[in-house]
Write an enzyme that holds these catalytic residues in place. Structure first.
Site, PDB file in Angstrom:
ATOM      1  N   ASP A 110     -20.043  34.312  97.213  1.00 12.89           N
ATOM      2  CA  ASP A 110     -20.443  35.529  97.934  1.00 12.89           C
ATOM      3  C   ASP A 110     -19.386  36.619  97.781  1.00 12.89           C
ATOM      4  OD1 ASP A 110     -21.999  37.123  99.513  1.00 12.89           O
ATOM      5  OD2 ASP A 110     -21.525  36.107 101.396  1.00 12.89           O
ATOM      6  N   ASN A 150     -32.978  36.507  97.897  1.00 15.81           N
ATOM      7  CA  ASN A 150     -32.419  37.534  97.004  1.00 15.81           C
ATOM      8  C   ASN A 150     -33.497  38.343  96.280  1.00 15.81           C
ATOM      9  OD1 ASN A 150     -29.438  35.670  95.985  1.00 15.81           O
ATOM     10  ND2 ASN A 150     -29.693  37.177  97.621  1.00 15.81           N
ATOM     11  N   ARG A 179     -17.276  28.543 100.571  1.00 13.78           N
ATOM     12  CA  ARG A 179     -17.974  29.839 100.626  1.00 13.78           C
ATOM     13  C   ARG A 179     -16.930  30.942 100.596  1.00 13.78           C
ATOM     14  NH1 ARG A 179     -23.224  32.061 103.743  1.00 13.78           N
ATOM     15  NH2 ARG A 179     -23.107  34.140 102.833  1.00 13.78           N
TER      16      ARG A 179
HETATM   17  C1  FPP Z   1     -23.265  37.235  96.171  1.00 10.44           C
HETATM   18  O1  FPP Z   1     -22.803  38.519  96.069  1.00 10.44           O
HETATM   19  C2  FPP Z   1     -23.717  36.640  94.965  1.00 10.44           C
HETATM   20  C3  FPP Z   1     -25.003  36.500  94.497  1.00 10.44           C
HETATM   21  C4  FPP Z   1     -26.173  37.254  94.948  1.00 10.44           C
HETATM   22  C5  FPP Z   1     -25.308  35.518  93.493  1.00 10.44           C
HETATM   23  C6  FPP Z   1     -24.183  34.997  92.651  1.00 10.44           C
HETATM   24  C7  FPP Z   1     -24.215  35.604  91.322  1.00 10.44           C
HETATM   25  C8  FPP Z   1     -23.192  35.593  90.441  1.00 10.44           C
HETATM   26  C9  FPP Z   1     -21.919  34.911  90.702  1.00 10.44           C
HETATM   27  C10 FPP Z   1     -23.307  36.317  89.150  1.00 10.44           C
HETATM   28  C11 FPP Z   1     -24.101  35.682  88.092  1.00 10.44           C
HETATM   29  C12 FPP Z   1     -24.237  34.231  88.162  1.00 10.44           C
HETATM   30  C13 FPP Z   1     -24.179  33.410  87.109  1.00 10.44           C
HETATM   31  C14 FPP Z   1     -24.399  31.965  87.302  1.00 10.44           C
HETATM   32  C15 FPP Z   1     -23.887  33.877  85.753  1.00 10.44           C
HETATM   33  P1  FPP Z   1     -23.457  39.588  97.033  1.00 10.44           P
HETATM   34  O2  FPP Z   1     -24.163  40.562  96.165  1.00 10.44           O
HETATM   35  O3  FPP Z   1     -24.270  38.922  98.075  1.00 10.44           O
HETATM   36  O4  FPP Z   1     -22.180  40.213  97.669  1.00 10.44           O
HETATM   37  P2  FPP Z   1     -22.126  41.050  99.020  1.00 10.44           P
HETATM   38  O5  FPP Z   1     -22.461  40.084 100.126  1.00 10.44           O
HETATM   39  O6  FPP Z   1     -20.727  41.538  99.067  1.00 10.44           O
HETATM   40  O7  FPP Z   1     -23.129  42.158  98.887  1.00 10.44           O
END
Ligand code: FPP
Length: 246
Positions: free
Chosen positions: A18, A66, A186
């Site tokens: 995250d 998501n 996490r």
């Molecule tokens: C959280 O960040 C992450 C995700 C929505 C998914 C995880 C995705 C990746 C690590 C990138 C691509 C994955 C792979 C396997 C190549 P967020 O957008 O929720 O962060 P925030 O809470 O700060 O908005």
């Protein structure tokens, strides 16, 4: 770097990655740049996890919820995922890593499913770490679909209601055949499970760090593992009982 005890490496590590969006926003960058940097952290942690001897690594890469994000961000995440799987398969072969996917694959675009199928097929014979990507994954969805499948099997006479033990129920989940996670990390300071592996995390040790996923380093990874190694896992027993067993 922390000294790790090779005898106490978690067998199954699960990670909620995250903070990509916040990492980008803090730098006045677009959210997708945060995801791109997050994908670099994924590469590094997959390699490290296999190096320290973790047998199962499960990454929460895209949740059922998501899909509600702006269409452009969803598209960008899918593109990134496809690129990652395509680019990394050769390395997975070198490192003897197997791909696996949990989640509602019927929600995913066809090209992503094809890329996943190919990567799963190519790496199926590898005997090292199993890398499970949770994609379009939500634990309540997984549990209710498992209950529906069980109900159908009971109606078809394949099993009786009294046959439904913890093990039998677990085998109907997407994670059937995988051991439960020993350790969950996490990142980004949020202290919740967010519909991830609700059944499977019953006895898992939890670890929360304020670091955003793109900033998560090898050093921090080792620090988290050292923290796990210092914990006493009692599974509902007393310390004395546990010491007599060991
Ligand atoms: C959280 O960040 C992450 C995700 C929505 C998914 C995880 C995705 C990746 C690590 C990138 C691509 C994955 C792979 C396997 C190549 P967020 O957008 O929720 O962060 P925030 O809470 O700060 O908005």
């Amino acid at each position: 770097m922390e000294q790790l005890d090779p005898a106490k490496i978690p067998n199954h590590l699960a990670i909620i990655m995250d903070g990509n969006g916040r990492w980008a926003q803090q730098r006045m960058l677009k959210r997708i740049v945060g995801h791109q940097r997050g994908a670099e952290t994924v590469k590094m942690i997959v390699e490290q996890a296999s190096l320290v001897g973790i047998k199962y690594l499960t990454l929460f890469a895209f949740s059922s919820e998501n899909w509600l994000r702006p269409a452009m961000e969803v598209r960008a995440l899918m593109t990134l995922l496809k690129k990652y799987i395509r680019q990394e398969t050769a390395r997975m072969m070198r490192k003897n890593i197997r791909y696996n996917v949990i989640g509602n694959r019927s929600d995913l675009p066809d090209d992503i499913n094809q890329t996943l199928d190919e990567a799963i097929r190519k790496t199926a014979g590898n005997s090292g770490m199993m890398l499970t990507m949770a994609l379009s994954y939500g634990s309540r969805q997984e549990l209710s679909l498992a209950a529906a499948r069980l109900a159908r099997d009971v109606m078809a006479g394949k099993l009786l209601p009294d046959d439904i033990s913890i093990d039998v129920f677990g085998s109907y989940l997407d994670t059937g055949g995988l051991p439960d996670p020993d350790f969950l990390i996490r990142t980004s300071g949020e202290m919740r499970i967010s519909n991830f592996l609700l059944w499977q995390l019953a006895y898992t040790e939890l670890y929360f760090t304020d670091t955003n996923w793109p900033d998560f380093t090898i050093d921090e990874f080792h620090k988290a593992l050292a923290d796990f190694q210092a914990r006493e896992r009692r599974f509902g027993m007393t310390s004395a009982q546990l010491n007599r067993r060991n």
